[in-house]
Scaffold this motif. Structure first.
Motif, PDB file in Angstrom:
ATOM      1  N   SER A  15       1.233  -1.137   0.570  1.00  0.00           N
ATOM      2  CA  SER A  15       0.047  -0.185  -0.175  1.00  0.00           C
ATOM      3  C   SER A  15       1.321   1.087  -0.126  1.00  0.00           C
ATOM      4  O   SER A  15       2.052   1.055   0.474  1.00  0.00           O
ATOM      5  N   SER A  16       0.545   2.102  -0.799  1.00  0.00           N
ATOM      6  CA  SER A  16       1.211   3.513  -1.298  1.00  0.00           C
ATOM      7  C   SER A  16       0.333   4.514   0.127  1.00  0.00           C
ATOM      8  O   SER A  16       1.513   4.812   1.191  1.00  0.00           O
ATOM      9  N   ALA A  21      -3.280  -0.770   3.597  1.00  0.00           N
ATOM     10  CA  ALA A  21      -2.795  -1.189   4.936  1.00  0.00           C
ATOM     11  C   ALA A  21      -4.466  -1.642   5.265  1.00  0.00           C
ATOM     12  O   ALA A  21      -4.281  -1.945   5.923  1.00  0.00           O
ATOM     13  N   SER A 124      -8.428   1.050  -6.019  1.00  0.00           N
ATOM     14  CA  SER A 124      -8.419   1.478  -6.751  1.00  0.00           C
ATOM     15  C   SER A 124      -8.830   3.312  -6.815  1.00  0.00           C
ATOM     16  O   SER A 124      -9.993   3.979  -6.033  1.00  0.00           O
TER      17      SER A 124
HETATM   18  C1  LIG Z   1       0.656   4.377 -11.218  1.00  0.00           C
HETATM   19  C2  LIG Z   1      -0.040   4.772 -10.520  1.00  0.00           C
HETATM   20  C3  LIG Z   1      -1.575   3.719 -11.902  1.00  0.00           C
HETATM   21  C4  LIG Z   1      -2.554   3.907 -10.759  1.00  0.00           C
HETATM   22  N1  LIG Z   1      -3.496   3.687 -12.026  1.00  0.00           N
HETATM   23  C5  LIG Z   1      -5.312   2.753 -11.808  1.00  0.00           C
HETATM   24  C6  LIG Z   1      -6.082   2.755 -12.001  1.00  0.00           C
HETATM   25  O1  LIG Z   1      -6.128   2.534 -13.296  1.00  0.00           O
HETATM   26  N2  LIG Z   1      -7.508   3.200 -12.251  1.00  0.00           N
HETATM   27  C7  LIG Z   1      -7.482   3.648 -10.466  1.00  0.00           C
HETATM   28  O2  LIG Z   1      -8.680   3.855 -10.792  1.00  0.00           O
HETATM   29  N3  LIG Z   1      -6.964   3.906 -10.072  1.00  0.00           N
HETATM   30  C8  LIG Z   1      -4.886   4.504 -10.024  1.00  0.00           C
HETATM   31  N4  LIG Z   1      -3.841   4.424  -9.872  1.00  0.00           N
HETATM   32  C9  LIG Z   1      -4.668   4.829  -8.295  1.00  0.00           C
HETATM   33  C10 LIG Z   1      -4.540   3.764  -6.923  1.00  0.00           C
HETATM   34  O3  LIG Z   1      -5.049   2.104  -7.386  1.00  0.00           O
HETATM   35  C11 LIG Z   1      -5.193   4.471  -5.556  1.00  0.00           C
HETATM   36  O4  LIG Z   1      -5.315   5.756  -5.660  1.00  0.00           O
HETATM   37  C12 LIG Z   1      -5.142   3.151  -4.541  1.00  0.00           C
HETATM   38  O5  LIG Z   1      -6.059   3.671  -3.896  1.00  0.00           O
HETATM   39  C13 LIG Z   1      -3.919   3.516  -3.779  1.00  0.00           C
HETATM   40  O6  LIG Z   1      -4.814   2.068  -2.735  1.00  0.00           O
HETATM   41  P1  LIG Z   1      -3.030   2.169  -1.519  1.00  0.00           P
HETATM   42  O7  LIG Z   1      -4.022   3.607  -0.591  1.00  0.00           O
HETATM   43  O8  LIG Z   1      -3.559   1.210  -1.170  1.00  0.00           O
HETATM   44  O9  LIG Z   1      -1.896   3.164  -1.940  1.00  0.00           O
HETATM   45  C14 LIG Z   1      -2.674   4.473 -10.218  1.00  0.00           C
HETATM   46  C15 LIG Z   1      -1.570   5.201  -8.403  1.00  0.00           C
HETATM   47  C16 LIG Z   1      -0.944   4.835  -9.352  1.00  0.00           C
HETATM   48  C17 LIG Z   1       0.259   5.760  -8.682  1.00  0.00           C
END
Ligand SMILES: Cc1cc2nc3c(=O)[nH]c(=O)nc-3n(C[C@H](O)[C@H](O)[C@H](O)COP(=O)(O)O)c2cc1C
Length: 213
Positions: A15-16, A21, A124
């Motif tokens: 998770s970023s 998380a 996402s």
């Molecule tokens: C390089 C990159 C590509 C991503 N591609 C998509 C995508 O195709 N579709 C989408 O809805 N979100 C996309 N996102 C957003 C993340 O999936 C989204 O912010 C997710 O909730 C992050 O989860 P986290 O909070 O656990 O890191 C992308 C983010 C990054 C950095």
């Protein structure tokens, strides 16, 4: 009454910005409440520190989860069931989680990843942003492991509200703007309870089959 069959569940995620998380924590807590031994593990970060520091939500999540141990291949050997989590990246699994999966080739070759229960979860930014394709991409690997997929399906009335039979998922609106709330937490509870129940049944069944041989 017989003692319940012990079940080891590993929740292994990347998770970023903290959304995945949050789901991982709920899955781990529910699995524990359902009687499983649980290991909550995050996979190794591969992004440069400068990228993390440039995003306040990413830096905050890195700090908040620093105490969670990093996943090792031993966690796979230990587990009877593994819940894998990754945010969507262009409709696919993150390179961080993929890198962890790629370290498991030796165990795969020894057959040590087979006959376990697997299930996945994701997030996402947008509603149709690739949650299902991410989980299906993750599940490709589980087939190669010889794993037993336990997806939630529509096995609980709440699944008609969250709407994702492939695994728990959350629309975050970007960098965690839309916090994980009741619908997603309920989906995680349903998934974790089902994984523990089915893993226990599988272990019991395999043990009985061995006795018969
Ligand atoms: C390089 C990159 C590509 C991503 N591609 C998509 C995508 O195709 N579709 C989408 O809805 N979100 C996309 N996102 C957003 C993340 O999936 C989204 O912010 C997710 O909730 C992050 O989860 P986290 O909070 O656990 O890191 C992308 C983010 C990054 C950095």
């Amino acid at each position: 009454m017989t003692t319940p069959t012990p079940v080891n569940v590993a929740v292994i995620y990347y998770s970023s910005t903290g959304t995945v998380a949050e789901i991982a924590k709920e899955l781990a807590e529910t699995a524990e409440r359902s009687g499983a031994e649980v290991r909550l593990r995050r996979v190794q970060e591969l992004a440069p520190q400068s990228a993390i520091d440039s995003n306040p939500a990413w830096a905050a999540n890195a700090k908040a989860t620093a105490d969670i141990p990093e996943a090792t291949p031993d966690d796979m050997v230990w587990a009877d069931a593994v819940l894998f989590g990754s945010p969507t990246r262009y409709g696919n699994v993150t390179s961080q989680l993929k890198q962890y999966l790629d370290t498991l080739g030796g165990l795969w070759q020894e057959g040590k990843l087979a006959d376990k229960v697997y299930s996945g979860f994701t997030a996402s930014a947008t509603l149709h942003g690739g949650q299902e394709s991410t989980l299906l991409a993750l599940y490709n690997t589980m087939h190669h492991f010889g794993g037993i997929l336990v997806a939630p399906g529509y096995t609980d009335p709440s699944k008609f509200t969250d709407g994702n039979p492939y695994g728990t998922s959350h629309v975050s609106g970007g960098e965690g703007e839309l916090a994980v709330e009741e619908t997603t937490l309920t989906a995680a509870k349903v998934q974790a309870e089902r994984v523990v129940k089915m893993t226990r049944a599988l272990k019991r069944g395999l043990a009985a089959a061995e006795d018969e041989d």
